[in-house]
Enzyme design. Structure first.
Site, PDB file in Angstrom:
ATOM      1  N   GLU A 100      56.084  40.408  30.307  1.00 20.34           N
ATOM      2  CA  GLU A 100      55.851  41.746  30.846  1.00 20.34           C
ATOM      3  C   GLU A 100      57.064  42.275  31.600  1.00 20.34           C
ATOM      4  OE1 GLU A 100      52.349  42.176  33.240  1.00 20.34           O
ATOM      5  OE2 GLU A 100      52.508  44.365  33.253  1.00 20.34           O
ATOM      6  N   GLU A 103      44.719  48.573  32.721  1.00 18.82           N
ATOM      7  CA  GLU A 103      44.888  47.840  33.969  1.00 18.82           C
ATOM      8  C   GLU A 103      44.757  48.837  35.119  1.00 18.82           C
ATOM      9  OE1 GLU A 103      47.855  44.131  34.771  1.00 18.82           O
ATOM     10  OE2 GLU A 103      48.776  46.073  34.574  1.00 18.82           O
TER      11      GLU A 103
HETATM   12 MN    MN Z   1      50.694  45.134  33.863  1.00 20.73          MN
END
Ligand code: MN
Length: 289
Positions: free
Chosen positions: A146, A240
């Site tokens: 990420e 998210e």
């Molecule tokens: Mn994230």
């Protein structure tokens, strides 16, 4: 394409009761997949989670951010080894749940650094990620790294930075994980970084600029979804969102979740599921233009 939700939309605890809330909430909102945070792998019952997730008809992925004690970019070889052991344990959990991807900040600690990474630290991180990629592949699992903003890692903060790091790993099975919340802070725009990653994009987080309701902040979702369609992205797209309404002992403080942006997980999740699916349906008509 699988549309998913992060478990922390529903619960900060991943014991049996928390898992039930997260799995039931994710399915009820209409998602295909649940992302399970593995911040505390020692205390996690992946066999139980796998059964509950399968019973709900959901797919599963897992993510985490390493800490200073497990930082793969550390100058201390014992800390790097602890990080590799923890990530191997997380791969065991992913396999036990029936998942096929481990993502997040798994190449450094997820924290604010006060100095840049060292050459030795980055090389150590790349060497561990290369070994883990091979180990993961034996179990049908892939790794996706990420890209986060400068206050959460110092190794790379842009799509192109991640690609340069991955060139040093040298394993095509490891992909880039982009998150619109972080891109909105660091990238020049939300279109070109997706094109830059192209087939090396392996995982996506959808977050608003303040991590609350989609469409109420400054993220240019139109550009982002157009770019996903342009490269034919077919991997997970996971919502998210964090609020002080749901608190995780491990994650909330690290991510700076100090205020309450929403209170009703079910309403938030159902809205996000519709928002993402509507955006994808809309951009698919662009090829008719
Ligand atoms: Mn994230």
């Amino acid at each position: 394409m699988q549309i998913g939700a992060h478990g922390l939309v529903f619960t900060g605890e991943f014991d049996e009761a928390g898992l039930r809330r997260a799995v039931e909430g994710t399915a009820r909102a209409g998602f295909d997949l649940i992302e399970i945070p593995l911040m505390d792998p020692d205390g996690f019952d992946s066999a139980l989670a796998g059964r509950m997730i399968a019973d709900a008809g959901l797919a599963v992925s897992a993510s985490l951010g390493l800490t200073a004690a497990t930082d793969l970019t550390s100058e201390d070889a014992a800390v790097v080894a602890a990080g590799e052991r923890m990530l191997e344990q997380c791969l065991d959990h992913v396999a036990a749940m029936g998942g096929d991807v481990l993502c997040g900040v798994i190449y450094s600690a997820m924290q604010k650094y006060l100095t840049p990474p060292t050459t030795k630290g980055v090389a150590a991180s790349q060497a561990v990620i290369a070994r883990l990629a091979a180990s993961a592949a034996e179990r049908g699992i892939r790794l996706s790294l990420e890209v986060v903003n400068r206050y959460e890692s110092n190794v790379f903060n842009t799509s192109r930075g991640a690609l340069a790091y991955l060139d040093g790993v040298g394993d095509d099975r490891v992909s880039v994980h982009l998150d619109t919340y972080h891109m909105n802070i660091e990238e020049s725009d939300l279109f070109q970084p997706v094109l830059d990653a192209g087939p090396r994009l392996g995982y996506v987080h959808i977050g608003e600029s303040h991590r609350g309701y989609l469409g109420t902040g400054s993220v240019a979702f139109g550009d982002f979804f157009r770019a996903l369609d342009r490269i034919g992205y077919d991997g997970p797209v996971v919502f998210e969102s964090f609020s002080s309404a749901v608190v995780s002992a491990q994650l909330s403080n690290t991510l700076g979740i100090w205020r309450n942006l929403w209170e009703d997980s079910d309403d938030l999740a159902a809205h996000a599921n519709r928002f993402i699916r509507d955006a994808q349906r809309a951009v698919q008509t662009i090829e008719m233009h």
